[in-house]
Structure formats: structure tokens, C-alpha cells
Design a protein around this motif. Structure first.
Motif, PDB file in Angstrom:
ATOM      1  N   ASN A   1     -55.447   0.247  94.389  1.00 41.47           N
ATOM      2  CA  ASN A   1     -55.380   0.687  93.005  1.00 41.47           C
ATOM      3  C   ASN A   1     -56.178  -0.276  92.134  1.00 41.47           C
ATOM      4  OD1 ASN A   1     -53.520  -1.562  92.437  1.00 41.47           O
ATOM      5  ND2 ASN A   1     -52.017  -0.325  93.562  1.00 41.47           N
TER       6      ASN A   1
ATOM      7  N   ASP B   1     -53.636   7.661  95.202  1.00 44.20           N
ATOM      8  CA  ASP B   1     -53.749   8.992  94.620  1.00 44.20           C
ATOM      9  C   ASP B   1     -52.864   9.189  93.395  1.00 44.20           C
ATOM     10  OD1 ASP B   1     -55.669   9.843  96.414  1.00 44.20           O
ATOM     11  OD2 ASP B   1     -54.194  10.517  97.886  1.00 44.20           O
ATOM     12  N   ASP B   2     -52.147   8.145  92.972  1.00 38.97           N
ATOM     13  CA  ASP B   2     -51.371   8.260  91.741  1.00 38.97           C
ATOM     14  C   ASP B   2     -52.307   8.268  90.541  1.00 38.97           C
ATOM     15  OD1 ASP B   2     -48.992   8.367  93.074  1.00 38.97           O
ATOM     16  OD2 ASP B   2     -48.445   6.270  92.725  1.00 38.97           O
ATOM     17  N   THR B   3     -51.880   8.906  89.476  1.00 40.95           N
ATOM     18  CA  THR B   3     -52.703   8.993  88.274  1.00 40.95           C
ATOM     19  C   THR B   3     -52.788   7.638  87.586  1.00 40.95           C
ATOM     20  OG1 THR B   3     -52.034  11.290  87.967  1.00 40.95           O
ATOM     21  CG2 THR B   3     -53.003  10.179  86.070  1.00 40.95           C
TER      22      THR B   3
ATOM     23  N   SER C   1     -57.162   9.608  89.181  1.00 40.62           N
ATOM     24  CA  SER C   1     -56.362   8.703  90.004  1.00 40.62           C
ATOM     25  C   SER C   1     -57.048   7.347  90.137  1.00 40.62           C
ATOM     26  CB  SER C   1     -56.163   9.310  91.394  1.00 40.62           C
ATOM     27  OG  SER C   1     -57.393   9.303  92.108  1.00 40.62           O
ATOM     28  N   HIS C   2     -56.294   6.370  90.642  1.00 37.15           N
ATOM     29  CA  HIS C   2     -56.878   5.058  90.949  1.00 37.15           C
ATOM     30  C   HIS C   2     -58.028   5.225  91.944  1.00 37.15           C
ATOM     31  CE1 HIS C   2     -53.786   2.509  88.982  1.00 37.15           C
ATOM     32  NE2 HIS C   2     -53.006   3.562  89.200  1.00 37.15           N
TER      33      HIS C   2
ATOM     34  N   LYS D   1     -57.817  14.887  89.756  1.00 39.84           N
ATOM     35  CA  LYS D   1     -56.620  15.517  90.320  1.00 39.84           C
ATOM     36  C   LYS D   1     -56.369  16.879  89.671  1.00 39.84           C
ATOM     37  CE  LYS D   1     -52.936  13.115  91.023  1.00 39.84           C
ATOM     38  NZ  LYS D   1     -51.746  12.264  90.805  1.00 39.84           N
TER      39      LYS D   1
END
Length: 614
Positions: free
Chosen positions: A31, A201-203, A222-223, A442
Motif C-alpha cells: 500500500n 486492492d483496498d480503496t 486502490s493502493h 475499482k
């Protein structure tokens, strides 16, 4: 909508994904906070972020910025910020923007940068649509529009003010001072890089599209999206990279500057100087002497006009030398090299003319990256001929944002360069540019149907029209929805006509109109310097609101229009024009924050005037 896999007629270009990689490949960081703290540990006391205080440029080291990020992260967590919650950030370009952005992400939350030019209604839309839990604002002045909006949005629990006000405004949510949040957070800081719950894949952020049409949508990046785009850009620039200095002046709330002006320099271990604004840019370039800059075409157009005006004021010898340097520079660009017999003169002109032009930009620019809107090739050629490397690129917020860019070794000014490393570009049968790769968003926040229409089978439908040249360089001809089809069936690009118009010294801004009509008409905003000089020469007030319907001013602009029509095809010629009572600006909502005209807004404001031209 055309099929992304439509037949053999569709063209595809991609760069091989196995090119040279940085010492620490961006893909190995899970990230953005992990990348930052790794780099901060490596670079230690080296200068990182610079701001101008008390008339002097003052640096903050990587170590100091890491300490501030840790303190703010713990402070935000103490205020109850949970992973996945959204925080709206409204700040000018300054080190605190980076600190806030990185701390929000380190806490596992999502940064929602918003434009400093937003109205209260704009802020209400962003706050309510994102469901923001907190808001961070830089100054009391910016808070005048943000804080009442935050107070009206139920989800927003608290606001943090970076610069303390004399007193809190009445219409505001509960307020905390930045210094207090940092001091509270510092109590939990053990000096170690804090872990973050964010997965690749988190925003990381919502970037609200600046909106050349329709309500702004929250683009979820996303990261992994942002890190991938940084790696792609680093691979492109690798041949010229060394110890880089960036001058950041475009709004950091825009995806272009957010990635290319903030996170890319971070990945490169570069120094970032934060400009105080476009009005200070000329002096700041000579002070900072940047090696890299990101800019939009409007800046180059303005610089082009300024340099041209300066040359006209020079002596006859200076004008001749300038024109010869320009002529030989253009010849070298078009043919790759000059004949032997011209090289001594060209070398002399490099010292007499081009060195002085380069000095106005600091003297050590390796590249000025142009993005955000199409650059007129003639403007690009002008700067290239004068020894400044212009690298036109192309992207969209939905692609994190860079898709293609000209390489430093071989820029082609009529193109936006080949696709970046690992980014695949395909041309659908109807000419639409489609993009696929790890940089594709995403989706749009809370807009699943809009997301499905825009990203289909992994392909981002850009809404732009273009094609490839024989070397795989991408050419973007227009926005799909902006193409003008005249009633006689002729199809043309309004942006091309507008570029030729704004190249004239009399014209600052142009918007052409004519879809479904027999010919083109236009709205023309006079150049400020031209208008001032014309008004003085004619004994009239220097006031566009008073002069916009003056027949004599229209006659003066008609000369420029006739010059332009001499360069255009029959269908592209502007038959009539009108002068609006004010320029297109961000404040009147007729320009985006990256200085692109908002056609639908201009048509709404001046529709009657445009129709009267037929």
C-alpha cells in the motif's frame, strides 16, 4: 456500446511488462503508507517537502514528515476514525496536504481530496455522496465554504482546521485544531512505522471527477492502482532520472497532480516544492529550478503568449535571432538533425537565445509533462524548438490517471506517446479508446450501473476517440461526445479549431459551437493584455463587461478569426462569433479546476447568444 473484443479491425498496443524496474518495485509494497515509511527510513534527513515561509524556501526532511504522519495517524484514530471511513481533505498545495493524505491512508481510511475552488453546494455533494466521517480544511477562508457544508451532512462528525482561526464559525461541526490532534497522537507514537490495515486492492482515495459534464462522480482508486501507475511512469522516465526536483502547482485534489505530482515524486525519492499559486510560478521556477514539472495546456498557451509579447518588444536583431532559433529548432525536430553547415549557427543560437528561454524555466528542466487536456502541437513545437522538452501525455481519473506519455528520447508532438509499461490500449471499431491494466479504477462510488457501462470485461471505455500511428504512438482526436457533426454531414473536432483560435495573440479562450447546424460559430474571450492595449488606444474603459458588445472590438477580433480561417478547411471555418461579458473561469463554473472549458455549462449560460449567431 462497441464490443471491447470486436473483430480484427480493433487495434491494440501495450508495452512489455518486463522492462527495467526500480530498486524497490512499486508492486512489492502492499500500500502507499508502506511505500512511504520504507522510503522515509531509507532517505532519513534528506530534504523532502519544501514550502515558502517568511520569504524563504524551508525544507522538511523525510524523517520529520514521517514523524508528522505518525502523529496525525494516531490522532485521527483517537478521534474514532475507522478503517474504510472517508475523510474529505480541502487544502492548498503544502506539506500538510501530504501529511493529511498519508495519515488518513495509514489509518486504513479513504482520502477524498476536494477542490479549494468548490462552492458550498459542491462541498455538500462531495461530503454527502462520500459519506464522509471527518473533514480536514487548511484555512479559515476555505472553511467558510466547507464547514457549513460539513455541518449540514449527518455523517460528518468533526472537522479539523490546519490553520487556527481567531474564533470558530457558528455554522460548523465540532472543530479540532490540527496542532491539538497532532499533539494527542504523538502520545501514542513509539517511533516505529505504524502498520496499516489497508490491503493492495483496498480503496486509497476517491477522486471526484472535475465534471466537464454532469455531476461529479467519486472514482475509487486502490493502493495498487496508484502504485502501478507510479511504476509505469517511473519506467517511462528512467532514462533521465537522477536527483529530481518537482514544482507542484496544479491542484492536488486532481488525479493528475495527486499521482504524478505527489506519489510519483515520493516513489522516486524526489524533492517537492509547493508553489504558492500560478501568479507566483514565473519567479518560483527561477528560484526552485525544477527538473520536472506537470502542467496543463493552458499554462503553455499563456507562456507562449508571454514569450511572443516579449520578443515583439525587443530590438530588430533580437527578433531576428529569436525567429532563426525557432526556425532551426523546428527543422531539427522535423528531420531529426540539422545539416552540418547549419550546426555552428544553431549552436550559437542555443547560447544566445535558447539558454535565455530555458533560464526563465529554471535552466535544468528535463521534461515538462503536459496533460489534462489536448496540447496544440504548434505550441508544443514552439517550446521544443526553443530547447524545452515537452512530453505530452494522456490519461483519465479512472486510469489513476496516466495511460500514455511521450518518452523523453523520442517525443512526437502530434501524439500522446505510446501506452505506458503494463497498460494495454485498444481502439474499438467505432474509434473509441479502451484501456486495460492494473491502473484501471475499482469503479464509481455507489454507482454500479455507471461503473458497468464504463468498465466492461476489464476494459475502461474512455469516451475518447483516437488511433495509433505506425510506431504505436497514440493519437487522441477528440471526446466522443464533443465531436461536432454539421447539418451537411461534415464531422470535425471543436478542440482543434479552438486550439488554432487561442494561438492568436488577441484570443485567450474560445468555444466553438455547431452540432447539427450548417456551420461553426464561436464565443471568443479576448486576451487580457490585448484588451488592455486596445482599450487604451481607443480611449475606452478596460472592462470586458462594458466592451463585449462593442462593434469596434469585434472588428479587431475579426482580424484574428480571418487569420485562423485561412488555416482551416471549409467545414472548420468560424463564420460568426460573439464576445461574452466575462472570461470563462473556475469561479463562474465555466472552467474545470484544470482549466478545461465546460462546454455544457457554457452552452447553458450563453445558448441564446450562440443561437443568435445563426
Amino acid at each position: 456500446m462497441a464490443d471491447a473484443h470486436a473483430g480484427d479491425k480493433a487495434a491494440t498496443r501495450t508495452q512489455d511488462a518486463g522492462a527495467d524496474t526500480p530498486v524497490q518495485p512499486a508492486g512489492e509494497w502492499p500500500n502507499l503508507p508502506a511505500a512511504f515509511f520504507d522510503l522515509a527510513h531509507r532517505h532519513g534527513e534528506r530534504p523532502f517537502l519544501w514550502s515558502r515561509r517568511g520569504g524563504q524556501w524551508t525544507p522538511s526532511s523525510w524523517t520529520e514528515i514521517a514523524r508528522q504522519v505518525r502523529a496525525l495517524t494516531h490522532g485521527l484514530i483517537r478521534l474514532g476514525l475507522e478503517p474504510g471511513e472517508r475523510v474529505v481533505l480541502v487544502a492548498d498545495n503544502r506539506p500538510a496536504f501530504f501529511v493529511a493524505d498519508m495519515a488518513i491512508m495509514t489509518a486504513g481510511a479513504v482520502t477524498v481530496p476536494a477542490y479549494t475552488t468548490n462552492t458550498r453546494a459542491d462541498h455538500e455533494h462531495v461530503l454527502a455522496d462520500s459519506g464522509a466521517a471527518l473533514a480536514i480544511v487548511a484555512t479559515p477562508q476555505l472553511g467558510e465554504r466547507l464547514l457549513p457544508a460539513a455541518a449540514s451532512v449527518e455523517s460528518c462528525r468533526r472537522a479539523i482546521l490546519i490553520d487556527n482561526p481567531d474564533k470558530a464559525p457558528a455554522d460548523a461541526p465540532p472543530l479540532s485544531a490540527w496542532a491539538d490532534v497532532m499533539a494527542d497522537g504523538a502520545k501514542d507514537d513509539d517511533g516505529a512505522a505504524p502498520g496499516t490495515p489497508a490491503a493492495p486492492d483496498d480503496t486509497a482515495c476517491f477522486i471526484y471527477t472535475s465534471g466537464t459534464g454532469g455531476a461529479p462522480k467519486g472514482v475509487m482508486l486502490s493502493h495498487a492502482n496508484v502504485l502501478a501507475n507510479c511504476r509505469m511512469a517511473e519506467t517511462l522516465l528512467k532514462p533521465v532520472l537522477d536527483d529530481e526536483i518537482f514544482l507542484s502547482f496544479l491542484p492536488l485534489s486532481h488525479s493528475y497532480e495527486h499521482t504524478a505530482g505527489q506519489f510519483l515524486p515520493m516513489i522516486l525519492g524526489a524533492q517537492i516544492y509547493y508553489s504558492r499559486g500560478v501568479e507566483h510560478l514565473a519567479s518560483e521556477m527561477t528560484e526552485v529550478r525544477p527538473t520536472m514539472m506537470t502542467a496543463v495546456p493552458r499554462l503553455y498557451e499563456s507562456m507562449h503568449q508571454r514569450i511572443r509579447r516579449g520578443v515583439r518588444k525587443g530590438s530588430r536583431l533580437q527578433r531576428l535571432l529569436f525567429q532563426r532559433a525557432l526556425q532551426l529548432g523546428k527543422q531539427r525536430y522535423r528531420h531529426g538533425r540539422l545539416p552540418l553547415w547549419l550546426r555552428p549557427a544553431d549552436a550559437l543560437l542555443d547560447r544566445l537565445v535558447r539558454d535565455k528561454v530555458r533560464a526563465r524555466f529554471g535552466g535544468r528542466l528535463k521534461g515538462m509533462v503536459s496533460g489534462g487536456a489536448p496540447l496544440d502541437p504548434e505550441i508544443g513545437l514552439f517550446f521544443t524548438a526553443l530547447g524545452l522538452r515537452i512530453l505530452q501525455g494522456y490519461g483519465q481519473t479512472e486510469a489513476s490517471p496516466v495511460v500514455a506519455c511521450n518518452p523523453p528520447a523520442k517525443p512526437k508532438l502530434h501524439t500522446v506517446g505510446p501506452p505506458l509499461d503494463g497498460c494495454e490500449v485498444r481502439i474499438a471499431e467505432d474509434g473509441e479508446i479502451l484501456v486495460r491494466g492494473p491502473n484501471v479504477m475499482k469503479g464509481y462510488w455507489r454507482l454500479p450501473e455507471e461503473t458497468a457501462r464504463t468498465v466492461h470485461d476489464g476494459w475502461l471505455y474512455t469516451g475518447d476517440i483516437g488511433g495509433f500511428d505506425h510506431e504505436g504512438y497514440l493519437m487522441v482526436t477528440d471526446r466522443k461526445k464533443d465531436i461536432v457533426v454539421l447539418s451537411g454531414g461534415d464531422t470535425l473536432s471543436p478542440a482543434r479549431v479552438e486550439n488554432v483560435l487561442t494561438r492568436q495573440p488577441e484570443v485567450a479562450q474560445a468555444m466553438v459551437h455547431g452540432d447539427g447546424r450548417p456551420h461553426l460559430v464561436a464565443l471568443l474571450v479576448p486576451d487580457e493584455t490585448f484588451l488592455q492595449q486596445w482599450a487604451a488606444a481607443n480611449g475606452k474603459p478596460h472592462d470586458l463587461a462594458s466592451l463585449h458588445d462593442d462593434p469596434a472590438l469585434a472588428d479587431a477580433l475579426e482580424t484574428a478569426v480571418q487569420r485562423v480561417n485561412g488555416e482551416l478547411s471549409v467545414s472548420e471555418k468560424v463564420r460568426r462569433f460573439a464576445i461574452p461579458p466575462e472570461a470563462f473561469t473556475i469561479d463562474n463554473d465555466l472552467l474545470t479546476p484544470t482549466m478545461k472549458i465546460r462546454r455544457h455549462k457554457i452552452r447553458a449560460a450563453y445558448g441564446t447568444l450562440l443561437e443568435q449567431l445563426y
